[in-house]
Structures are given as C-alpha cells and as structure tokens.
Design an enzyme around this catalytic site. Sequence first.
Site, PDB file in Angstrom:
ATOM      1  CB  CYS A  57       0.621  -6.602  13.952  1.00  0.00           C
ATOM      2  SG  CYS A  57       1.706  -5.196  13.719  1.00  0.00           S
ATOM      3  CG  HIS A  66      -7.207  -2.743  10.122  1.00  0.00           C
ATOM      4  ND1 HIS A  66      -5.897  -2.334  10.257  1.00  0.00           N
ATOM      5  CD2 HIS A  66      -7.180  -3.754   9.217  1.00  0.00           C
ATOM      6  CE1 HIS A  66      -5.121  -3.058   9.473  1.00  0.00           C
ATOM      7  NE2 HIS A  66      -5.873  -3.929   8.840  1.00  0.00           N
ATOM      8  CE  LYS A 119      -6.144  -3.539   4.454  1.00  0.00           C
ATOM      9  NZ  LYS A 119      -6.436  -3.989   5.822  1.00  0.00           N
ATOM     10  NE  ARG A 154       0.017  -8.703   2.058  1.00  0.00           N
ATOM     11  CZ  ARG A 154      -0.710  -8.092   2.987  1.00  0.00           C
ATOM     12  NH1 ARG A 154      -1.853  -8.596   3.385  1.00  0.00           N
ATOM     13  NH2 ARG A 154      -0.281  -6.989   3.538  1.00  0.00           N
ATOM     14  CE1 TYR A 184       0.392  -5.974  -1.867  1.00  0.00           C
ATOM     15  CE2 TYR A 184      -0.691  -3.960  -1.123  1.00  0.00           C
ATOM     16  CZ  TYR A 184      -0.215  -5.232  -0.862  1.00  0.00           C
ATOM     17  OH  TYR A 184      -0.362  -5.770   0.397  1.00  0.00           O
ATOM     18  NE  ARG A 214      -2.330  -1.321   3.567  1.00  0.00           N
ATOM     19  CZ  ARG A 214      -1.780  -0.537   4.473  1.00  0.00           C
ATOM     20  NH1 ARG A 214      -1.809   0.775   4.319  1.00  0.00           N
ATOM     21  NH2 ARG A 214      -1.206  -1.026   5.540  1.00  0.00           N
ATOM     22  CB  SER A 232      -0.840  -3.760   7.884  1.00  0.00           C
ATOM     23  OG  SER A 232      -1.876  -2.848   7.664  1.00  0.00           O
ATOM     24  CG  ASP A 265      -7.592  -6.972   6.956  1.00  0.00           C
ATOM     25  OD1 ASP A 265      -6.742  -6.604   7.791  1.00  0.00           O
ATOM     26  OD2 ASP A 265      -7.771  -6.384   5.880  1.00  0.00           O
TER      27      ASP A 265
HETATM   28  C1  OXD Z   1      -3.129  -4.550   5.263  1.00  0.00           C
HETATM   29  C2  OXD Z   1      -3.784  -5.769   4.727  1.00  0.00           C
HETATM   30  O1  OXD Z   1      -2.217  -4.011   4.605  1.00  0.00           O
HETATM   31  O2  OXD Z   1      -4.675  -6.283   5.422  1.00  0.00           O
HETATM   32  O3  OXD Z   1      -3.547  -4.096   6.336  1.00  0.00           O
HETATM   33  O4  OXD Z   1      -3.452  -6.209   3.618  1.00  0.00           O
HETATM   34 MN    MN Z   2      -5.229  -5.158   7.134  1.00  0.00          MN
END
Ligand code: OXD
Ligand code: MN
Length: 597
Positions: A252, A228, A208, A378, A199, A71, A250, A279
Amino acid sequence: MELTTNKNVLDFVQKYVDLMKPDKVEWIDGSKKQLNELTKIAVSTGEIYKCNQKLLPGCLYHRTAVNDVARVEGRTFICSREQKNAGPTNNWMDPKEAYAKLDAIADGCMKGRTMYIIPFSMGKIGSKFAKYGIELTDSIYVVLNMAIMTRVSAKVLTKLGDSDDFVRGIHSKVKLEEENRYICQFPEDNTIYSLNSGYGGNVLLGKKCFALRIASYQGWKEGWMAEHMLILGVQKPDGDIKYITAAFPSACGKTNLAMLIPPETYTKKGYKVFTVGDDIAWIRRGKGGMLYAVNPENGFFGVAPGTNVKSNPNALATTRKDTIFTNVVYDPKKKTVWWEGLDKNPPKNVLDWKGNKWSGGMVDAEGKIIKGAHPNSRFTAPAKNCPCLSSEFENPKGVPISAIIFGGRRAKAAPLVYEARDWKHGVFVGSIMASETTAAAAGAVGVVRHDPMAMLPFCGYNMADYFQHWLDMGKKVKNKPKIFNVNWFRTDDEGNFLWPGFGDNMRVLDWIIRRCEGVVDAVETPIGYMPKPEDINLDGLDMSVDDLKQILDCDKKVWSAEAEDIENYYRSKFGDTLPKELYAELAKLKKNLRKRA
Ligand code: OXD
Ligand code: MN
C-alpha cells in the site's frame, strides 16, 4: 567449521541435522568471499542468474515456483500453548501437534542438500534493540537474501556468548508442495518453522516471522512494540528533523512514502525526507519521555511493479547494484530486468516471471494483456544503497517519534487525513483500520478487510491483548506521538484517484508536522480533527480547494454505516475480550455522529 562453542546453538543445529539429514553443513559468516562462492554455485545450478555486471553490478535474478509467489496467510499458524493466546485473528495449532506434523515433513528433507546455518541480528549488533536469530536453510537464495535484509555475521555468535536468547528459524524448501506448506511461529519457544516455500515473505525468517510475529510477542512481554511501520524523517528548512512512523498494509505504498521526494514548493524552501525504514519498526520508550523507533532490517524487500523514476526514484536508484530481483521479467541476452510500470518500453523476446517466452504487449485469447512480471515480484536491496537513507539508520538508540500514521487503501469513506483526539482515540483509529487486499498475500485482491494497525497477518499473539498493550504503552509515555489516519486512495465514481499521492503526500506530512508543533488549527469532526482545506498547501498542484474538500469530508451516512460495521467486527471477533476503552471510543463515535447529524 563451527563458528561457536555455545551449547544451546550447537544442540539446536545438531537436532535439525539429525532430523533433516543434510549431506553437508555450512556455517555462514557473512563474508563477501563466502557469499560470492555460494552465488557461483547457485548460478551453476540455474537457481540464480547473474545480471549484466556493467549495467547492474552485483545484481542477481531468481524465479520462484509458480505456486509460491506470496505470503500464505491460510497456512501461517501461531502455535502458542493455549489457543486463546493466538487469539481470534490468527490460525492456531497446538504446538505438540504442530511439531509432530512439521518434523514428519522435515524428516530427511535435506538429503542430497547442504544445510546453511545463518547467524543474524535484527537491529544493530550489540545495541539495546538488537535481537539475534539463527536460520537453518537449504536455499542459497535465502542465504543471499538474508545477507541483504539482516546483519549476517559471526559477530552475532560472539555477542550471543553462551546465551540461549536467540530465535530458532528452521527453513527447508522440502518439495515446494503447496499442501504441505507451513509457516509456524512458536512464540513461547522462540522458534519458527517454514517448510515447502521459497517465497521471501515466508522464508526470510528475520522479517515477518521474527521481526513481527515473534517480536510482537516479545515486545508485549518486555514492554516494547514491534510494528508493521515505515520510519521517515522530515527535515525542515531550520534543520530540525521530525520523525514519523506509518503503518499501512502490505503493498500500500510504505516504501514509496518512506523514500518520498517532496514537491518543488518544499524542496525550494529546503525540506528533505530521509528514510529510516520501509516496513518494520521496533519501538521503545527512551529519553525525554518519548518513544524511539529503529528499523531492525538492513535492506528493502520491495514490490517491483510500479516502481519507476517518477513514482520512486530513490527506490529505483537503490536497486541499481547488489540487488536480487525475484519474479520480474528477465532478458537472457542483455541480462537485464523489467517490470510493469518501470517504463513505457517493455522488452521483446525475453522471459516472463514463469520463465516463458514473453514480449511486451502480448495478449491472451481474450485479448487481455499478459503481464511479464508477477504483481508481487520483488527487489531485495541493501539499505546502504538508498540515496536518502537517514544518517540515524544505525543509531542504536533509534529516532524519537513525533507522529504515528495509520492508513489503508479505501476507495470511499476514509478522508485524506484526520487526527485522533488523544492516544486512546488513536488506538481506536488503528484498531478500525480496513483496507483492500493486495497481491502481497495469496488470495483475492481488492476486497476490503479489517486489518488493525496493518498487523492482521503479523501479530504473534491475541489481538485483543495487543490493543491493550497499545493502551498500556500510552499510559507509560509522557510525550506521546500524535496519531493520524491517512488515505491516499479515494476515488471518484469512475474509479479515478482523487489525490495525486507519491511526492505530493508531503503536503499531508507537512500538516501533520505543523499539528505536532501546535502551529495550525484543525476542524473538529465526529471522527477526529481534520485540516481546514486552506491549510493543506496546494501550491504547484492542479487541484482546487473545492476538489480537496471532496476528500476532506466526513459523510455521516457513510460513517454511521462504518460504525455499525466496526461494532459487528468488534463484537463478532473479540466480544468481551476487547478492551473496554475501545468500546467506549466506539460509543463516542456513534454519539458524535448523532449529535452532529
Ligand atoms: C509484506 C512485505 O508482504 O513487506 O508485507 O513483504
Ligand atoms: Mn510488509
């Protein structure tokens, strides 16, 4: 063939056909047949590789451009009519200026290409939570990912009828130019533009851009919340299931926590964990004066590196079929994929995430290991593949929430777990979240930054109004969830993690649930309630109560410095616009630290 007679939809499509000038237009109905045909085309052009269909049935592989792997927060804008509505934490562009700039970039960008029109739903189609969108794109990769991550179907258009109530998503890869890359949300117009990227986080517009940035604004206006957060259910031996949501920045560990397998001391007794989402949570008031959450997505867009049979066997199992892998290592002979942390046998003579020849163990001129997969590589996997998917995943009413957890990646300061005294204090705890940055966003990694409620990159309106919205929701909900903060990432002076994490996080969830049930005591500290060390189950763990005490601490010196930092953050970012209740909570924290010094 057009899939609707809805004039709003047709006008929207026509406007962008006129602007972007595609050679062809194709409506996506989400059928297997259509998706297979598109896959064939993408394979023939080299956009996508088919994996070994015996080992990884239905799986695909894709590489993004090397300058387009995460991102881009610096190029993400909230284009509300007034700057103050984007607030001090967002980039803002005047919508008139933004439309002019973006339309100029988009002019003719689909010449020689096909425009795909994707009708999709966030949330179960027809449910109270559901919101609909239409994404225009020139990328088959986007179509195939959207078909996993959202509910793509002609039924969306049927449900929409003649309504104008849909989010307009406009995506084009254009020329993948970094300097002309823009991710712009227009909350008042239900519109998103994403140009010059391929991406996932920038281009799967249901995620998002819509389910967080646009939806958080919608939730503010309509009295609900878009967060989130992962959603999980813990089934206790008596069969009762308690649902918990958790907000972490993100990369984590949200996917890992959502799919946790409890340690033996729990499984023996009959505990189970079920995943509702990893998420995003949309949260509304519901029956019994409680808050209810749904996961508006239909798949998982997870970070691959570090995912393995030990760390997250459920996630790995989820990716064994019908999954799209992006920017991992690809073996062109075996047609298999690999990433760092998958196992200890990296392949040889394969291709890295850039498409260069690569072998495990390769080093650069300075002798440093060259990674094969990008750290933000990913997998896009269907939710229904997940072995521990909750039976409530499709429940149109959502699941009732008992606890909300906030957490970050903090080497120091934040203890393993503490509980907020009440909702207001919980909002304060969420608002002061800080975490070390990760590879999920472009920029430096490992820098501690304030990330309130893990929403810093995703709040579609003024963060001060967002805090007020949280406070207001608390006033309207009778049986509020309890709020907690956790930190799995405390380290010793040598940088070793002090808590095992992963499945053992169940031990903390167990304490949280017992607190919600009112069956375990806690110690009052200046920052909130903390467990008595003996109340965290350490059975089967190579850890003493004394070890645990190290991470169940509230160091007043450290927290006094933290309080100063929070004060600076509040005053410099928000000044007088911050809700007074939060300044009052900060004053309480300072007083507590003085009183107990
Ligand atoms: C992020 C995702 O970047 O969930 O938060 O992909
Ligand atoms: Mn996320």
